[in-house]
Design a protein around this motif. Structure first.
Motif, mmCIF file in Angstrom:
data_model
loop_
_atom_site.group_PDB
_atom_site.id
_atom_site.type_symbol
_atom_site.label_atom_id
_atom_site.label_comp_id
_atom_site.label_asym_id
_atom_site.label_seq_id
_atom_site.Cartn_x
_atom_site.Cartn_y
_atom_site.Cartn_z
ATOM 1 N N PHE A 84 34.606 25.550 42.813
ATOM 2 C CA PHE A 84 35.631 25.879 41.824
ATOM 3 C C PHE A 84 35.299 27.178 41.101
ATOM 4 O O PHE A 84 36.161 28.059 40.950
ATOM 5 N N TYR A 85 34.073 27.327 40.668
ATOM 6 C CA TYR A 85 33.630 28.510 39.926
ATOM 7 C C TYR A 85 33.806 29.769 40.781
ATOM 8 O O TYR A 85 34.381 30.769 40.329
ATOM 9 N N LEU A 86 33.327 29.718 42.019
ATOM 10 C CA LEU A 86 33.422 30.885 42.899
ATOM 11 C C LEU A 86 34.873 31.160 43.306
ATOM 12 O O LEU A 86 35.288 32.326 43.383
ATOM 13 N N PHE A 87 35.631 30.110 43.541
ATOM 14 C CA PHE A 87 37.038 30.251 43.902
ATOM 15 C C PHE A 87 37.807 30.966 42.797
ATOM 16 O O PHE A 87 38.601 31.877 43.059
ATOM 17 N N CYS A 88 37.562 30.570 41.559
ATOM 18 C CA CYS A 88 38.245 31.199 40.419
ATOM 19 C C CYS A 88 37.819 32.651 40.256
ATOM 20 O O CYS A 88 38.651 33.529 39.995
ATOM 21 N N GLY A 89 36.519 32.913 40.398
ATOM 22 C CA GLY A 89 36.023 34.276 40.241
ATOM 23 C C GLY A 89 36.561 35.211 41.307
ATOM 24 O O GLY A 89 36.982 36.337 41.009
ATOM 25 N N ILE A 90 36.569 34.763 42.552
ATOM 26 C CA ILE A 90 37.082 35.593 43.647
ATOM 27 C C ILE A 90 38.603 35.727 43.543
ATOM 28 O O ILE A 90 39.164 36.807 43.771
ATOM 29 N N GLY A 91 39.275 34.645 43.184
ATOM 30 C CA GLY A 91 40.726 34.714 42.990
ATOM 31 C C GLY A 91 41.099 35.677 41.885
ATOM 32 O O GLY A 91 42.064 36.446 42.011
ATOM 33 N N ALA A 92 40.339 35.664 40.807
ATOM 34 C CA ALA A 92 40.575 36.595 39.703
ATOM 35 C C ALA A 92 40.431 38.039 40.185
ATOM 36 O O ALA A 92 41.232 38.910 39.831
ATOM 37 N N ALA A 93 39.414 38.288 40.999
ATOM 38 C CA ALA A 93 39.177 39.637 41.523
ATOM 39 C C ALA A 93 40.313 40.076 42.437
ATOM 40 O O ALA A 93 40.713 41.245 42.434
ATOM 41 N N LEU A 94 40.846 39.145 43.231
ATOM 42 C CA LEU A 94 41.963 39.472 44.126
ATOM 43 C C LEU A 94 43.209 39.863 43.335
ATOM 44 O O LEU A 94 43.880 40.855 43.662
ATOM 45 N N LEU A 95 43.531 39.095 42.304
ATOM 46 C CA LEU A 95 44.707 39.424 41.500
ATOM 47 C C LEU A 95 44.503 40.751 40.781
ATOM 48 O O LEU A 95 45.400 41.603 40.760
#
Length: 259
Positions: A84-95
Protein backbone atom coordinates in the motif's frame (compact mmCIF):
# COMPACT_ATOMS: atom_id res chain seq x y z
CA UNK A 1 5.28 7.44 22.98
CA UNK A 2 4.37 5.63 19.73
CA UNK A 3 4.13 1.85 19.41
CA UNK A 4 5.89 1.47 16.10
CA UNK A 5 5.13 -1.57 13.97
CA UNK A 6 7.93 -3.37 12.05
CA UNK A 7 7.41 -1.86 8.57
CA UNK A 8 6.78 1.64 9.93
CA UNK A 9 9.97 1.37 12.00
CA UNK A 10 11.94 0.16 8.97
CA UNK A 11 10.62 2.96 6.75
CA UNK A 12 11.42 5.51 9.44
CA UNK A 13 15.00 4.26 9.80
CA UNK A 14 15.57 4.08 6.04
CA UNK A 15 14.33 7.63 5.48
CA UNK A 16 16.39 9.03 8.34
CA UNK A 17 19.57 7.19 7.31
CA UNK A 18 19.19 8.21 3.66
CA UNK A 19 18.66 11.82 4.73
CA UNK A 20 22.03 11.92 6.50
CA UNK A 21 23.92 10.60 3.46
CA UNK A 22 22.03 12.65 0.86
CA UNK A 23 23.88 15.24 -1.18
CA UNK A 24 23.17 17.17 -4.37
CA UNK A 25 24.52 14.39 -6.58
CA UNK A 26 22.24 11.79 -4.98
CA UNK A 27 19.20 14.06 -5.34
CA UNK A 28 20.07 14.74 -8.97
CA UNK A 29 20.42 11.04 -9.75
CA UNK A 30 17.60 9.56 -7.67
CA UNK A 31 15.09 12.43 -7.36
CA UNK A 32 12.12 12.30 -9.74
CA UNK A 33 12.71 14.35 -12.88
CA UNK A 34 10.32 15.42 -15.59
CA UNK A 35 9.63 13.10 -18.51
CA UNK A 36 11.12 15.89 -20.64
CA UNK A 37 14.42 15.89 -18.77
CA UNK A 38 17.51 14.03 -19.94
CA UNK A 39 18.00 13.12 -16.27
CA UNK A 40 14.74 11.15 -16.06
CA UNK A 41 15.00 7.47 -15.16
CA UNK A 42 12.00 5.18 -14.44
CA UNK A 43 13.64 3.94 -11.21
CA UNK A 44 13.15 7.46 -9.83
CA UNK A 45 9.45 6.67 -9.34
CA UNK A 46 10.62 4.54 -6.40
CA UNK A 47 13.86 6.15 -5.25
CA UNK A 48 12.47 9.70 -4.88
CA UNK A 49 10.29 8.49 -1.99
CA UNK A 50 13.30 8.04 0.29
CA UNK A 51 14.91 11.43 -0.33
CA UNK A 52 14.05 14.70 1.39
CA UNK A 53 15.05 18.28 0.70
CA UNK A 54 15.47 19.40 4.29
CA UNK A 55 15.03 18.41 7.92
CA UNK A 56 11.54 19.90 8.28
CA UNK A 57 10.45 18.11 5.11
CA UNK A 58 11.69 14.83 6.58
CA UNK A 59 10.22 15.54 10.02
CA UNK A 60 6.72 16.35 8.80
CA UNK A 61 6.57 13.22 6.65
CA UNK A 62 7.91 10.93 9.38
CA UNK A 63 5.44 12.33 11.92
CA UNK A 64 2.63 11.44 9.53
CA UNK A 65 4.08 7.95 9.11
CA UNK A 66 4.41 7.17 12.82
CA UNK A 67 1.01 8.68 13.73
CA UNK A 68 -1.11 7.04 11.03
CA UNK A 69 0.96 4.11 9.77
CA UNK A 70 0.95 1.66 12.72
CA UNK A 71 -2.83 1.20 12.84
CA UNK A 72 -2.92 0.43 9.14
CA UNK A 73 -0.08 -2.06 9.44
CA UNK A 74 -1.78 -3.81 12.39
CA UNK A 75 -5.01 -3.99 10.38
CA UNK A 76 -3.51 -5.23 7.11
CA UNK A 77 -0.30 -6.90 8.18
CA UNK A 78 3.26 -5.99 7.09
CA UNK A 79 3.10 -7.22 3.46
CA UNK A 80 -0.13 -5.51 2.53
CA UNK A 81 0.87 -2.28 4.29
CA UNK A 82 4.23 -2.25 2.48
CA UNK A 83 2.50 -2.74 -0.85
CA UNK A 84 0.00 0.00 0.00
CA UNK A 85 2.75 2.46 0.97
CA UNK A 86 4.77 1.88 -2.21
CA UNK A 87 1.66 1.82 -4.40
CA UNK A 88 0.58 5.22 -3.08
CA UNK A 89 4.06 6.71 -3.42
CA UNK A 90 4.54 5.50 -6.99
CA UNK A 91 0.97 6.45 -7.92
CA UNK A 92 1.55 9.93 -6.53
CA UNK A 93 4.70 10.24 -8.66
CA UNK A 94 2.81 9.13 -11.78
CA UNK A 95 0.09 11.74 -11.32
CA UNK A 96 2.64 14.45 -10.52
CA UNK A 97 4.67 13.55 -13.61
CA UNK A 98 1.60 13.57 -15.82
CA UNK A 99 0.52 17.01 -14.60
CA UNK A 100 4.10 18.28 -14.89
CA UNK A 101 4.29 17.04 -18.48
CA UNK A 102 1.00 18.76 -19.31
CA UNK A 103 2.24 22.01 -17.76
CA UNK A 104 5.67 21.86 -19.43
CA UNK A 105 4.85 20.64 -22.94
CA UNK A 106 3.96 24.15 -24.14
CA UNK A 107 7.28 25.43 -22.78
CA UNK A 108 9.09 22.58 -24.50
CA UNK A 109 7.45 23.35 -27.84
CA UNK A 110 8.17 27.08 -27.48
CA UNK A 111 11.84 26.35 -26.73
CA UNK A 112 12.04 23.97 -29.69
CA UNK A 113 10.54 26.56 -32.02
CA UNK A 114 12.91 29.25 -30.79
CA UNK A 115 15.95 27.05 -31.21
CA UNK A 116 14.89 26.39 -34.82
CA UNK A 117 14.46 30.10 -35.64
CA UNK A 118 15.82 32.55 -33.03
CA UNK A 119 14.56 36.12 -33.54
CA UNK A 120 14.04 39.08 -31.19
CA UNK A 121 10.28 38.83 -31.75
CA UNK A 122 10.15 35.17 -30.72
CA UNK A 123 12.44 35.85 -27.75
CA UNK A 124 10.12 38.61 -26.56
CA UNK A 125 7.11 36.37 -27.14
CA UNK A 126 8.64 33.56 -25.10
CA UNK A 127 9.14 35.76 -22.05
CA UNK A 128 5.70 37.33 -22.30
CA UNK A 129 3.84 34.03 -22.66
CA UNK A 130 5.97 31.32 -21.01
CA UNK A 131 8.14 33.14 -18.45
CA UNK A 132 6.48 36.48 -17.78
CA UNK A 133 7.67 36.56 -14.16
CA UNK A 134 11.25 36.85 -15.45
CA UNK A 135 10.57 39.51 -18.07
CA UNK A 136 12.06 42.35 -16.03
CA UNK A 137 15.31 40.41 -15.71
CA UNK A 138 15.77 40.15 -19.48
CA UNK A 139 14.16 43.44 -20.56
CA UNK A 140 17.53 45.14 -21.04
CA UNK A 141 18.85 42.25 -23.12
CA UNK A 142 15.69 42.25 -25.27
CA UNK A 143 16.12 45.94 -26.04
CA UNK A 144 19.71 45.42 -27.22
CA UNK A 145 18.76 42.27 -29.15
CA UNK A 146 16.01 44.16 -31.02
CA UNK A 147 18.52 46.83 -32.03
CA UNK A 148 20.99 44.22 -33.35
CA UNK A 149 18.87 41.22 -34.42
CA UNK A 150 21.60 39.67 -36.59
CA UNK A 151 24.43 40.06 -34.10
CA UNK A 152 25.71 36.51 -33.35
CA UNK A 153 26.54 37.54 -29.78
CA UNK A 154 22.91 38.36 -29.03
CA UNK A 155 21.56 35.35 -30.92
CA UNK A 156 23.83 33.01 -28.96
CA UNK A 157 23.10 34.85 -25.72
CA UNK A 158 19.37 34.49 -26.26
CA UNK A 159 19.74 30.75 -26.87
CA UNK A 160 21.73 30.38 -23.66
CA UNK A 161 19.06 32.26 -21.69
CA UNK A 162 16.24 30.17 -23.17
CA UNK A 163 18.09 26.90 -22.59
CA UNK A 164 19.02 27.82 -19.02
CA UNK A 165 15.42 28.69 -18.19
CA UNK A 166 14.14 25.45 -19.72
CA UNK A 167 16.68 23.25 -17.94
CA UNK A 168 15.94 24.96 -14.63
CA UNK A 169 12.32 23.92 -15.11
CA UNK A 170 12.63 20.32 -16.30
CA UNK A 171 15.75 19.35 -14.34
CA UNK A 172 14.29 20.36 -10.95
CA UNK A 173 13.77 17.02 -9.14
CA UNK A 174 10.82 16.17 -6.93
CA UNK A 175 11.72 14.32 -3.72
CA UNK A 176 10.00 13.14 -0.57
CA UNK A 177 7.66 10.54 0.88
CA UNK A 178 4.75 12.99 0.92
CA UNK A 179 2.73 11.12 -1.73
CA UNK A 180 2.95 7.87 0.23
CA UNK A 181 2.22 9.68 3.53
CA UNK A 182 -0.89 11.35 2.13
CA UNK A 183 -1.95 7.91 0.95
CA UNK A 184 -1.48 6.62 4.50
CA UNK A 185 -3.57 9.53 5.84
CA UNK A 186 -6.32 8.74 3.33
CA UNK A 187 -6.17 5.05 4.29
CA UNK A 188 -6.52 5.93 7.96
CA UNK A 189 -9.48 8.18 7.23
CA UNK A 190 -11.24 5.47 5.23
CA UNK A 191 -10.65 2.66 7.72
CA UNK A 192 -11.10 4.67 10.93
CA UNK A 193 -13.31 7.61 9.87
CA UNK A 194 -14.70 8.42 13.31
CA UNK A 195 -11.42 8.24 15.21
CA UNK A 196 -10.86 11.60 16.88
CA UNK A 197 -7.49 13.24 16.37
CA UNK A 198 -6.26 16.17 18.42
CA UNK A 199 -4.69 18.87 16.29
CA UNK A 200 -1.89 21.11 17.48
CA UNK A 201 -2.91 24.06 15.29
CA UNK A 202 -5.65 24.81 16.16
CA UNK A 203 -5.74 22.72 19.38
CA UNK A 204 -9.09 21.03 18.75
CA UNK A 205 -10.27 17.44 18.24
CA UNK A 206 -11.39 16.44 14.75
CA UNK A 207 -12.62 13.17 13.28
CA UNK A 208 -10.26 11.49 10.80
CA UNK A 209 -12.78 11.66 7.94
CA UNK A 210 -13.03 15.44 8.23
CA UNK A 211 -9.26 15.78 8.35
CA UNK A 212 -8.97 13.79 5.13
CA UNK A 213 -11.63 15.94 3.44
CA UNK A 214 -9.82 19.10 4.53
CA UNK A 215 -6.44 17.85 3.32
CA UNK A 216 -7.85 16.72 -0.01
CA UNK A 217 -9.73 19.98 -0.64
CA UNK A 218 -6.72 22.09 0.35
CA UNK A 219 -4.29 20.16 -1.87
CA UNK A 220 -6.66 20.26 -4.83
CA UNK A 221 -7.14 24.01 -4.44
CA UNK A 222 -3.41 24.57 -3.98
CA UNK A 223 -2.54 22.37 -6.95
CA UNK A 224 -4.85 24.30 -9.27
CA UNK A 225 -4.41 27.84 -7.95
CA UNK A 226 -1.08 27.82 -6.16
CA UNK A 227 1.70 30.26 -6.88
CA UNK A 228 4.44 28.50 -8.81
CA UNK A 229 6.97 29.69 -6.25
CA UNK A 230 5.58 27.66 -3.35
CA UNK A 231 7.76 24.69 -4.41
CA UNK A 232 5.32 22.08 -3.07
CA UNK A 233 4.25 19.07 -5.15
CA UNK A 234 0.53 19.38 -4.43
CA UNK A 235 -0.45 16.97 -7.17
CA UNK A 236 1.83 14.33 -5.64
CA UNK A 237 -0.17 14.69 -2.42
CA UNK A 238 -3.43 14.42 -4.36
CA UNK A 239 -2.05 11.40 -6.22
CA UNK A 240 -1.18 9.62 -3.00
CA UNK A 241 -4.70 10.12 -1.67
CA UNK A 242 -6.32 9.14 -4.98
CA UNK A 243 -4.35 5.92 -5.37
CA UNK A 244 -5.00 5.04 -1.72
CA UNK A 245 -8.75 5.47 -2.30
CA UNK A 246 -8.65 3.32 -5.45
CA UNK A 247 -6.65 0.52 -3.83
CA UNK A 248 -8.74 0.36 -0.67
CA UNK A 249 -11.97 0.32 -2.66
CA UNK A 250 -10.53 -2.44 -4.86
CA UNK A 251 -9.51 -4.51 -1.84
CA UNK A 252 -12.98 -3.99 -0.39
CA UNK A 253 -14.60 -5.25 -3.59
CA UNK A 254 -12.60 -8.50 -3.39
CA UNK A 255 -14.07 -9.53 -0.04
CA UNK A 256 -16.28 -12.61 0.01
CA UNK A 257 -19.62 -12.28 1.76
CA UNK A 258 -21.10 -15.41 3.37
CA UNK A 259 -24.72 -15.71 4.42
Amino acid sequence: MFALTPVVRALLLINVLVYFVTNEQIIEQFGLHSFLSDLFNPTQFLTHMFLHGGFMHLLSNMIGLIVFGPMLERTWGPKRFTFFYLFCGIGAALLFSGVNYYEMIDVYEAVRDYRAEPTPEKFLGFFTTQASSLYDQVAGFIEQYEQQPNNPRFVEGSLQIINRYYLNQVDQPMVGASGAIFGVIMGFGLLFPNTELFLLFPPIPIKAKYLVIFYGAYELYSGVYRAQADNIAHFAHIGGMLFAFILIKYWGSQRKTFY
